[in-house]
Scaffold this active site. Structure first.
Site, PDB file in Angstrom:
ATOM      1  N   HIS A 180      -7.908 -10.130   8.319  1.00 18.61           N
ATOM      2  CA  HIS A 180      -8.429  -8.763   8.314  1.00 18.61           C
ATOM      3  C   HIS A 180      -8.404  -8.053   9.662  1.00 18.61           C
ATOM      4  CE1 HIS A 180      -9.569  -9.660   4.211  1.00 18.61           C
ATOM      5  NE2 HIS A 180      -9.648  -8.357   4.068  1.00 18.61           N
TER       6      HIS A 180
ATOM      7  N   VAL B 127     -12.478  18.190   6.544  1.00 16.72           N
ATOM      8  CA  VAL B 127     -13.766  18.868   6.752  1.00 16.72           C
ATOM      9  C   VAL B 127     -13.591  20.088   7.669  1.00 16.72           C
ATOM     10  CG1 VAL B 127     -16.087  18.640   7.749  1.00 16.72           C
ATOM     11  CG2 VAL B 127     -15.137  16.795   6.337  1.00 16.72           C
ATOM     12  N   ARG B 128     -12.979  19.877   8.807  1.00 19.26           N
ATOM     13  CA  ARG B 128     -12.929  20.987   9.779  1.00 19.26           C
ATOM     14  C   ARG B 128     -12.020  22.120   9.303  1.00 19.26           C
ATOM     15  NH1 ARG B 128     -14.327  18.822  15.794  1.00 19.26           N
ATOM     16  NH2 ARG B 128     -16.460  18.327  15.137  1.00 19.26           N
TER      17      ARG B 128
ATOM     18  N   GLY C 254      -4.699   4.127  -1.300  1.00 18.11           N
ATOM     19  CA  GLY C 254      -3.414   3.526  -1.614  1.00 18.11           C
ATOM     20  C   GLY C 254      -2.974   3.842  -3.034  1.00 18.11           C
TER      21      GLY C 254
ATOM     22  N   SER D 114      -5.637   3.889  -5.781  1.00 15.18           N
ATOM     23  CA  SER D 114      -6.506   5.067  -5.689  1.00 15.18           C
ATOM     24  C   SER D 114      -5.779   6.322  -6.177  1.00 15.18           C
ATOM     25  CB  SER D 114      -6.946   5.269  -4.238  1.00 15.18           C
ATOM     26  OG  SER D 114      -7.541   4.093  -3.758  1.00 15.18           O
TER      27      SER D 114
ATOM     28  N   GLY E 103      11.431  -9.932  17.579  1.00 17.77           N
ATOM     29  CA  GLY E 103      12.516 -10.905  17.694  1.00 17.77           C
ATOM     30  C   GLY E 103      12.179 -12.243  17.077  1.00 17.77           C
ATOM     31  N   ALA E 104      11.460 -12.213  15.957  1.00 18.18           N
ATOM     32  CA  ALA E 104      11.107 -13.469  15.278  1.00 18.18           C
ATOM     33  C   ALA E 104      12.370 -14.137  14.721  1.00 18.18           C
ATOM     34  CB  ALA E 104      10.129 -13.179  14.150  1.00 18.18           C
ATOM     35  N   GLU E 105      12.303 -15.464  14.615  1.00 15.02           N
ATOM     36  CA  GLU E 105      13.461 -16.217  14.094  1.00 15.02           C
ATOM     37  C   GLU E 105      13.691 -15.923  12.621  1.00 15.02           C
ATOM     38  OE1 GLU E 105      11.913 -17.391  16.788  1.00 15.02           O
ATOM     39  OE2 GLU E 105      13.947 -16.992  17.511  1.00 15.02           O
TER      40      GLU E 105
ATOM     41  N   ASP F  56       0.220  -1.359   4.066  1.00 17.61           N
ATOM     42  CA  ASP F  56       1.455  -1.976   3.564  1.00 17.61           C
ATOM     43  C   ASP F  56       2.639  -1.006   3.538  1.00 17.61           C
ATOM     44  OD1 ASP F  56       0.016  -4.251   3.116  1.00 17.61           O
ATOM     45  OD2 ASP F  56      -0.112  -4.021   0.944  1.00 17.61           O
TER      46      ASP F  56
END
Ligand code: ADP
Length: 319
Positions: free
Chosen positions: A250, A24-25, A102, A105, A186-188, A128
């Protein structure tokens, strides 16, 4: 060129408003009249238009969601629906359309050009990060910050109670959110659609880590791979202790856009207007390295974005 339109479509993503503001601007500064289309393609079919002035987009950069609202519109997936949308667009007298959304679209935008020669420019927005040819899409950075903040909080509880937490994150067809969140917290383990999971091996690893003294265990699973409940069912009897499930849902979509998403969105908005003014249409604005470039929508849509599986190895190495 006198009048252009802008719409947001599909899943909302934080930063969409910043992109609207820039269109817009910058458009107004370039002497254009900018029309907002409410509710994505549904609004295009209905002729739900609103003129957007400079002041109408004040203070929206910091807001998640989209002031134009968005929708999933089944009718637009039909030729007849797109013909109705094209008719309304032509009646509006606009000469260009910026579509922020996305892959779905952008597919719709490409068809509007192919079937009705409507000059479209796409801006990739997807938490994603599954749109090809662009390093990043609008919204993914904010989403990941939300996800890692939640995982960090769960880690506190996981450590205190010596429990395993299974965290389900978004990602219908892509494991990007799960992988990057797992890597940076650092997840397993991360469980993603791109890599088959071996639950026996995973259970062995968890038990070994526990023996080595690790007191918390976080497993991040992408919704498109398996539900957190399925993962828990597979693991609990193998590891012999309770798991806890958190489905982030969400909350991953909303929130104040990060600096990164704001810059991305503002610059893509400006580049989309430039592309329209230069007549380079049926194209998408993409971030490649540090450059903002234009990529034909046909190329974007015919290529599936691949996850860098070296990062998957790295997530395991560093966990
Ligand atoms: P996203 O844009 O976030 O990927 P969707 O896949 O739901 O979200 O797509 C948003 C909208 O774009 C759909 O509701 C539909 O109106 C339009 N769209 C999606 N796929 C197509 C398609 N193959 N052809 C035409 N329009 C489409």
């Amino acid at each position: 060129m006198k009048r252009v339109a802008v719409l947001t479509s599909g899943g909302d993503a934080p930063g969409m408003n910043a992109a609207i503001r820039a269109v817009v601007r910058y458009g107004v500064k370039k002497g254009l009249e900018v029309i907002g289309v409410r509710r994505g393609y549904a609004g295009l079919i209905d002729g739900d238009f609103v003129k957007l002035e400079y002041k109408d987009v004040s203070g929206i950069t910091e807001k998640g969601g989209t002031i134009l609202r968005t929708s999933r519109c089944e009718e637009f997936k039909t030729e007849a629906g797109r013909a109705r949308a094209a008719k309304k667009f032509k009646e509006l007298g606009a000469e260009g359309l910026v579509v922020i959304g996305g892959e779905g679209s952008l597919t719709g935008a490409h068809l509007l050009y192919e079937e009705h020669k409507i000059p479209v420019v796409g801006i990739p927005a997807s938490i994603d990060n599954d749109i090809s040819y662009t390093d990043k899409s609008i919204g993914v950075d904010t989403c990941l910050n939300t996800v890692i903040d939640a995982i960090q909080k769960l880690k506190d509880t996981a450590s205190s109670h010596e429990r395993a937490f299974i965290v389900e994150v978004m990602g219908r067809n892509s494991g990007y959110i799960a992988l990057m969140a797992g890597l940076t917290t650092g997840a397993e383990a991360v469980i993603i659609p791109e890599v088959p999971v071996d639950y026996s091996q995973l259970a062995e690893r968890i038990l070994e880590e526990r023996k080595r003294g690790k007191i918390n265990c976080i497993i991040v699973v992408a919704e498109g791979s398996a539900s957190a409940y399925t993962v828990a069912r597979h693991l609990e009897y193998k590891i012999g202790y309770e798991t806890r499930i958190t489905i982030l849902g969400h909350i991953q979509r909303g929130g104040v856009p990060t600096f990164f998403d704001r810059e991305l969105a503002l610059r893509m908005g400006v580049e989309a207007v430039n592309a329209l003014l230069e007549g380079e249409v049926d194209t998408m604005i993409a971030l490649q390295g540090t450059e903002y470039v234009r990529v034909p929508l046909a190329n974007v849509l015919s290529t599936k974005k691949k996850l860098d599986l070296r990062l998957y190895e790295l997530a395991y190495l560093l966990s």
